[in-house]
Design a protein around this motif. Structure first.
Motif, PDB file in Angstrom:
ATOM      1  N   LYS A  30       0.836  -1.204   0.000  1.00 53.85           N
ATOM      2  CA  LYS A  30       0.000   0.000   0.000  1.00 53.85           C
ATOM      3  C   LYS A  30       0.869   1.252   0.000  1.00 53.85           C
ATOM      4  N   GLU A  31       1.881   1.287   0.854  1.00 54.33           N
ATOM      5  CA  GLU A  31       2.772   2.448   0.924  1.00 54.33           C
ATOM      6  C   GLU A  31       3.513   2.665  -0.391  1.00 54.33           C
ATOM      7  N   LEU A  32       3.978   1.586  -1.002  1.00 56.17           N
ATOM      8  CA  LEU A  32       4.673   1.701  -2.286  1.00 56.17           C
ATOM      9  C   LEU A  32       3.751   2.252  -3.366  1.00 56.17           C
ATOM     10  N   ILE A  33       2.548   1.718  -3.414  1.00 54.53           N
ATOM     11  CA  ILE A  33       1.605   2.154  -4.445  1.00 54.53           C
ATOM     12  C   ILE A  33       1.190   3.601  -4.239  1.00 54.53           C
ATOM     13  N   LEU A  34       0.963   3.998  -3.001  1.00 58.33           N
ATOM     14  CA  LEU A  34       0.481   5.354  -2.724  1.00 58.33           C
ATOM     15  C   LEU A  34       1.596   6.381  -2.548  1.00 58.33           C
ATOM     16  N   ALA A  35       2.828   5.988  -2.785  1.00 57.85           N
ATOM     17  CA  ALA A  35       3.954   6.910  -2.609  1.00 57.85           C
ATOM     18  C   ALA A  35       3.797   8.167  -3.461  1.00 57.85           C
ATOM     19  N   ASP A  36       3.193   8.033  -4.617  1.00 53.49           N
ATOM     20  CA  ASP A  36       2.978   9.202  -5.478  1.00 53.49           C
ATOM     21  C   ASP A  36       1.594   9.811  -5.299  1.00 53.49           C
ATOM     22  N   GLY A  37       0.823   9.299  -4.338  1.00 53.19           N
ATOM     23  CA  GLY A  37      -0.472   9.874  -4.017  1.00 53.19           C
ATOM     24  C   GLY A  37      -1.636   9.364  -4.835  1.00 53.19           C
ATOM     25  N   ARG A  38      -1.397   8.384  -5.694  1.00 59.20           N
ATOM     26  CA  ARG A  38      -2.489   7.841  -6.505  1.00 59.20           C
ATOM     27  C   ARG A  38      -2.208   6.392  -6.887  1.00 59.20           C
ATOM     28  N   ILE A  39      -3.229   5.750  -7.398  1.00 57.26           N
ATOM     29  CA  ILE A  39      -3.094   4.377  -7.883  1.00 57.26           C
ATOM     30  C   ILE A  39      -3.163   4.435  -9.407  1.00 57.26           C
ATOM     31  N   SER A  40      -2.098   4.037 -10.065  1.00 59.75           N
ATOM     32  CA  SER A  40      -2.083   4.044 -11.532  1.00 59.75           C
ATOM     33  C   SER A  40      -2.964   2.915 -12.052  1.00 59.75           C
ATOM     34  N   SER A  41      -3.294   2.967 -13.314  1.00 59.15           N
ATOM     35  CA  SER A  41      -4.129   1.909 -13.897  1.00 59.15           C
ATOM     36  C   SER A  41      -3.405   0.562 -13.852  1.00 59.15           C
ATOM     37  N   GLU A  42      -2.080   0.568 -14.018  1.00 62.09           N
ATOM     38  CA  GLU A  42      -1.316  -0.680 -13.947  1.00 62.09           C
ATOM     39  C   GLU A  42      -1.322  -1.244 -12.527  1.00 62.09           C
ATOM     40  N   GLU A  43      -1.167  -0.368 -11.539  1.00 64.68           N
ATOM     41  CA  GLU A  43      -1.200  -0.806 -10.143  1.00 64.68           C
ATOM     42  C   GLU A  43      -2.580  -1.348  -9.790  1.00 64.68           C
ATOM     43  N   ARG A  44      -3.623  -0.684 -10.282  1.00 62.23           N
ATOM     44  CA  ARG A  44      -4.998  -1.147 -10.039  1.00 62.23           C
ATOM     45  C   ARG A  44      -5.202  -2.544 -10.635  1.00 62.23           C
ATOM     46  N   GLN A  45      -4.746  -2.735 -11.855  1.00 59.22           N
ATOM     47  CA  GLN A  45      -4.885  -4.043 -12.490  1.00 59.22           C
ATOM     48  C   GLN A  45      -4.148  -5.121 -11.709  1.00 59.22           C
ATOM     49  N   PHE A  46      -2.936  -4.795 -11.254  1.00 58.29           N
ATOM     50  CA  PHE A  46      -2.169  -5.734 -10.442  1.00 58.29           C
ATOM     51  C   PHE A  46      -2.942  -6.100  -9.180  1.00 58.29           C
ATOM     52  N   LEU A  47      -3.445  -5.085  -8.474  1.00 52.61           N
ATOM     53  CA  LEU A  47      -4.179  -5.337  -7.227  1.00 52.61           C
ATOM     54  C   LEU A  47      -5.448  -6.147  -7.471  1.00 52.61           C
ATOM     55  N   GLU A  48      -6.199  -5.784  -8.477  1.00 55.07           N
ATOM     56  CA  GLU A  48      -7.441  -6.512  -8.768  1.00 55.07           C
ATOM     57  C   GLU A  48      -7.148  -7.961  -9.111  1.00 55.07           C
ATOM     58  N   ARG A  49      -6.107  -8.185  -9.899  1.00 53.62           N
ATOM     59  CA  ARG A  49      -5.726  -9.556 -10.270  1.00 53.62           C
ATOM     60  C   ARG A  49      -5.291 -10.346  -9.031  1.00 53.62           C
ATOM     61  N   ALA A  50      -4.461  -9.723  -8.195  1.00 53.98           N
ATOM     62  CA  ALA A  50      -3.988 -10.400  -6.986  1.00 53.98           C
ATOM     63  C   ALA A  50      -5.136 -10.664  -6.011  1.00 53.98           C
ATOM     64  N   LEU A  51      -6.046  -9.710  -5.861  1.00 52.53           N
ATOM     65  CA  LEU A  51      -7.199  -9.913  -4.977  1.00 52.53           C
ATOM     66  C   LEU A  51      -8.084 -11.032  -5.509  1.00 52.53           C
ATOM     67  N   ASN A  52      -8.288 -11.066  -6.809  1.00 56.34           N
ATOM     68  CA  ASN A  52      -9.104 -12.134  -7.403  1.00 56.34           C
ATOM     69  C   ASN A  52      -8.434 -13.497  -7.297  1.00 56.34           C
ATOM     70  N   ASP A  53      -7.102 -13.517  -7.349  1.00 55.34           N
ATOM     71  CA  ASP A  53      -6.357 -14.779  -7.221  1.00 55.34           C
ATOM     72  C   ASP A  53      -6.270 -15.256  -5.777  1.00 55.34           C
ATOM     73  N   ASN A  54      -6.737 -14.418  -4.852  1.00 52.69           N
ATOM     74  CA  ASN A  54      -6.820 -14.780  -3.434  1.00 52.69           C
ATOM     75  C   ASN A  54      -5.449 -15.128  -2.847  1.00 52.69           C
ATOM     76  N   VAL A  55      -4.472 -14.241  -3.068  1.00 54.78           N
ATOM     77  CA  VAL A  55      -3.126 -14.482  -2.546  1.00 54.78           C
ATOM     78  C   VAL A  55      -2.886 -13.806  -1.199  1.00 54.78           C
ATOM     79  N   PHE A  56      -3.892 -13.090  -0.674  1.00 53.48           N
ATOM     80  CA  PHE A  56      -3.746 -12.361   0.573  1.00 53.48           C
ATOM     81  C   PHE A  56      -4.541 -13.027   1.690  1.00 53.48           C
TER      82      PHE A  56
END
Length: 76
Positions: A30-56
């Motif tokens: 979360k800190e790495l992604i928000l370091a620039d104050g926003r979530i890029s479309s690539e970061e969003r895709q990564f997060l959505e894919r990881a959340l859907n893959d249930n790795v957390f």
């Protein structure tokens, strides 16, 4: 902005040793992604894919899911 490749590699490395990513790693992601104050479309895709893959684990999932929801609310 964290590089997408570094985030993906970090999660893959963690999953080699653990079954799920825990809340401490989720907070670091979360800190790495928000370091620039926003979530890029690539970061969003990564997060959505990881959340859907249930790795957390449950707490890590909640942390990152809430981050996406807040970003959605902020952007209307």
């Amino acid at each position: 902005m964290a590089t997408l490749k570094s985030l993906e590699e970090a999660v893959k490395d963690i999953l080699k040793d653990e079954k799920r990513v825990n809340k401490f790693v989720a907070k670091a992601i979360k800190e790495l992604i928000l370091a620039d104050g926003r979530i890029s479309s690539e970061e969003r895709q990564f997060l959505e894919r990881a959340l859907n893959d249930n790795v957390f684990d449950e707490r890590a999932y909640d942390i990152l899911q809430q981050m996406l929801l807040r970003e959605d609310m902020k952007n209307g």
